[in-house]
Design a protein around this motif. Structure first.
Motif, mmCIF file in Angstrom:
data_model
loop_
_atom_site.group_PDB
_atom_site.id
_atom_site.type_symbol
_atom_site.label_atom_id
_atom_site.label_comp_id
_atom_site.label_asym_id
_atom_site.label_seq_id
_atom_site.Cartn_x
_atom_site.Cartn_y
_atom_site.Cartn_z
ATOM 1 N N LYS A 187 0.802 -1.055 -0.087
ATOM 2 C CA LYS A 187 0.177 0.080 -0.197
ATOM 3 C C LYS A 187 0.752 1.078 0.047
ATOM 4 O O LYS A 187 0.724 2.187 -0.899
ATOM 5 C CB LYS A 187 -0.994 -0.137 1.449
ATOM 6 N N GLN A 188 1.955 1.186 0.678
ATOM 7 C CA GLN A 188 2.790 2.446 1.150
ATOM 8 C C GLN A 188 3.565 2.794 -0.307
ATOM 9 O O GLN A 188 3.467 3.846 -0.917
ATOM 10 C CB GLN A 188 3.814 2.099 2.065
ATOM 11 N N LYS A 189 3.918 1.675 -0.998
ATOM 12 C CA LYS A 189 4.564 1.985 -2.434
ATOM 13 C C LYS A 189 3.687 2.055 -3.540
ATOM 14 O O LYS A 189 4.334 1.760 -4.560
ATOM 15 C CB LYS A 189 5.724 0.777 -2.460
ATOM 16 N N GLY A 190 2.487 1.906 -3.200
ATOM 17 C CA GLY A 190 1.546 2.071 -4.561
ATOM 18 C C GLY A 190 1.698 0.803 -5.459
ATOM 19 O O GLY A 190 1.339 0.790 -6.842
ATOM 20 N N ALA A 191 1.803 -0.381 -4.891
ATOM 21 C CA ALA A 191 1.710 -1.574 -5.669
ATOM 22 C C ALA A 191 0.475 -1.760 -6.480
ATOM 23 O O ALA A 191 -0.644 -1.536 -5.823
ATOM 24 C CB ALA A 191 2.179 -2.737 -4.733
ATOM 25 N N VAL A 192 0.655 -2.414 -7.405
ATOM 26 C CA VAL A 192 -0.524 -2.988 -8.237
ATOM 27 C C VAL A 192 -0.589 -4.245 -8.460
ATOM 28 O O VAL A 192 0.500 -4.821 -8.869
ATOM 29 C CB VAL A 192 -0.653 -2.022 -9.698
ATOM 30 N N VAL A 193 -1.520 -4.933 -8.119
ATOM 31 C CA VAL A 193 -1.828 -6.434 -8.209
ATOM 32 C C VAL A 193 -2.664 -7.026 -9.320
ATOM 33 O O VAL A 193 -3.722 -6.295 -9.423
ATOM 34 C CB VAL A 193 -2.096 -7.293 -6.833
ATOM 35 N N ALA B 76 -7.591 -4.723 2.168
ATOM 36 C CA ALA B 76 -6.544 -3.654 2.696
ATOM 37 C C ALA B 76 -6.704 -2.430 1.783
ATOM 38 O O ALA B 76 -5.810 -1.661 2.264
ATOM 39 C CB ALA B 76 -5.205 -4.333 2.886
ATOM 40 N N GLY B 77 -7.297 -2.563 0.644
ATOM 41 C CA GLY B 77 -7.435 -1.718 -0.100
ATOM 42 C C GLY B 77 -6.215 -1.481 -1.125
ATOM 43 O O GLY B 77 -5.766 -0.295 -1.801
ATOM 44 N N VAL B 78 -5.321 -2.503 -1.426
ATOM 45 C CA VAL B 78 -4.086 -2.563 -2.539
ATOM 46 C C VAL B 78 -5.019 -2.608 -3.987
ATOM 47 O O VAL B 78 -6.081 -2.829 -3.933
ATOM 48 C CB VAL B 78 -3.586 -3.868 -2.196
ATOM 49 N N THR B 79 -4.399 -1.875 -4.839
ATOM 50 C CA THR B 79 -4.910 -1.454 -6.157
ATOM 51 C C THR B 79 -4.842 -2.890 -6.869
ATOM 52 O O THR B 79 -3.664 -3.595 -6.801
ATOM 53 C CB THR B 79 -3.986 -0.531 -7.031
ATOM 54 N N ALA C 49 -7.245 1.110 -17.007
ATOM 55 C CA ALA C 49 -6.855 2.049 -18.080
ATOM 56 C C ALA C 49 -5.929 2.773 -17.364
ATOM 57 O O ALA C 49 -4.872 3.448 -18.141
ATOM 58 C CB ALA C 49 -8.028 2.684 -18.493
ATOM 59 N N ASP C 50 -6.347 3.434 -16.101
ATOM 60 C CA ASP C 50 -5.428 4.276 -15.311
ATOM 61 C C ASP C 50 -4.148 3.809 -15.257
ATOM 62 O O ASP C 50 -2.907 4.595 -15.434
ATOM 63 C CB ASP C 50 -6.080 4.673 -13.970
ATOM 64 N N PHE C 51 -3.976 2.483 -14.989
ATOM 65 C CA PHE C 51 -2.344 2.079 -14.757
ATOM 66 C C PHE C 51 -1.736 1.965 -15.766
ATOM 67 O O PHE C 51 -0.274 2.213 -15.887
ATOM 68 C CB PHE C 51 -2.722 0.455 -14.116
ATOM 69 N N LEU C 52 -2.366 1.665 -17.089
ATOM 70 C CA LEU C 52 -1.971 1.552 -18.574
ATOM 71 C C LEU C 52 -1.579 3.106 -18.916
ATOM 72 O O LEU C 52 -1.159 3.181 -20.176
ATOM 73 C CB LEU C 52 -2.542 0.522 -19.278
ATOM 74 N N ARG C 53 -2.136 4.042 -18.346
ATOM 75 C CA ARG C 53 -1.847 5.465 -18.675
ATOM 76 C C ARG C 53 -2.618 5.617 -20.097
ATOM 77 O O ARG C 53 -2.316 6.456 -20.985
ATOM 78 C CB ARG C 53 -0.383 6.012 -18.673
#
Length: 193
Positions: A16-22, A89-92, A137-141
């Motif tokens: 979460k702190q590092k903004g990881a995307v799963v 936990a709210g991880v992306t 879409a956001d993750f892929l910009r």
């Protein structure tokens, strides 16, 4: 590797702190863990997958040893547990199904099955849809995609049932649009066979 051990609270906090995307990619493990091939009777799967491929996949799954099946079921259950914990936990989380990159995982069906599996792992239908659209879409910009808004690319499915009532309803496709133009699905199907 989140599929080989239960995610610890410390790991989840760091993610979460590092903004990881799963991107869970549950489908491959689910296929190996399912002791039946009933999912292969899905209408969309049959419409979008050549019969020879279906037969090959069925034969491959039928030839698993009991030990291989048990190991796959253990791995898949762990993946479900971890996705449930990460989501809570709210991880992306974004949709991904290795469509086209892994043998027998096809663009036309795999993502729909992946969404169902994400729901079975504890995500709500709304969370799954968001992971598949806006978050992906956001993750892929790809800011011009992911939501239906003026000025964005009109890439969308028109469904015959509400996916919020059941995520498997994403398979009940009435029409497909790409950049605002309806796709001739029947013509595409004929080209696959």
């Amino acid at each position: 590797d989140w599929s080989s051990d239960v995610c610890s609270s410390d790991l989840i906090a760091e993610m979460k702190q590092k903004g990881a995307v799963v991107m869970p990619n549950l489908g491959i493990a689910a296929n190996r863990a399912d002791d039946s091939t009933a999912w292969m009777d899905d209408r969309l799967y049959k419409e979008t997958t050549p019969e020879a491929v279906i037969a090959r996949v069925r034969a491959s799954l039928a030839n698993r040893t009991p030990q291989a099946l048990a190991a796959s079921q253990k791995t898949y259950a762990l993946m479900q547990t971890n996705l449930r914990k990460l989501n809570a936990a709210g991880v992306t989380i974004v949709l991904g199904g290795d469509s086209g990159a892994v043998p027998d995982h096809f663009h036309a069906f795999t993502s729909h099955r992946e969404m169902q599996l994400m729901g079975e792992a504890g995500m709500t239908a709304g969370q799954v849809l968001t992971a598949a659209t806006a978050t992906g879409a956001d993750f892929l910009r790809q800011r011009e995609r992911g939501t239906i808004e003026v000025g964005k690319s009109a890439d969308l499915l028109v469904l015959d049932a509400n996916p919020l009532d059941g995520i498997a309803n994403t398979r009940k496709i009435a029409k497909v649009y790409l950049q605002g133009q309806e796709i001739n699905r029947e013509k595409l199907r004929k080209g696959w066979n």
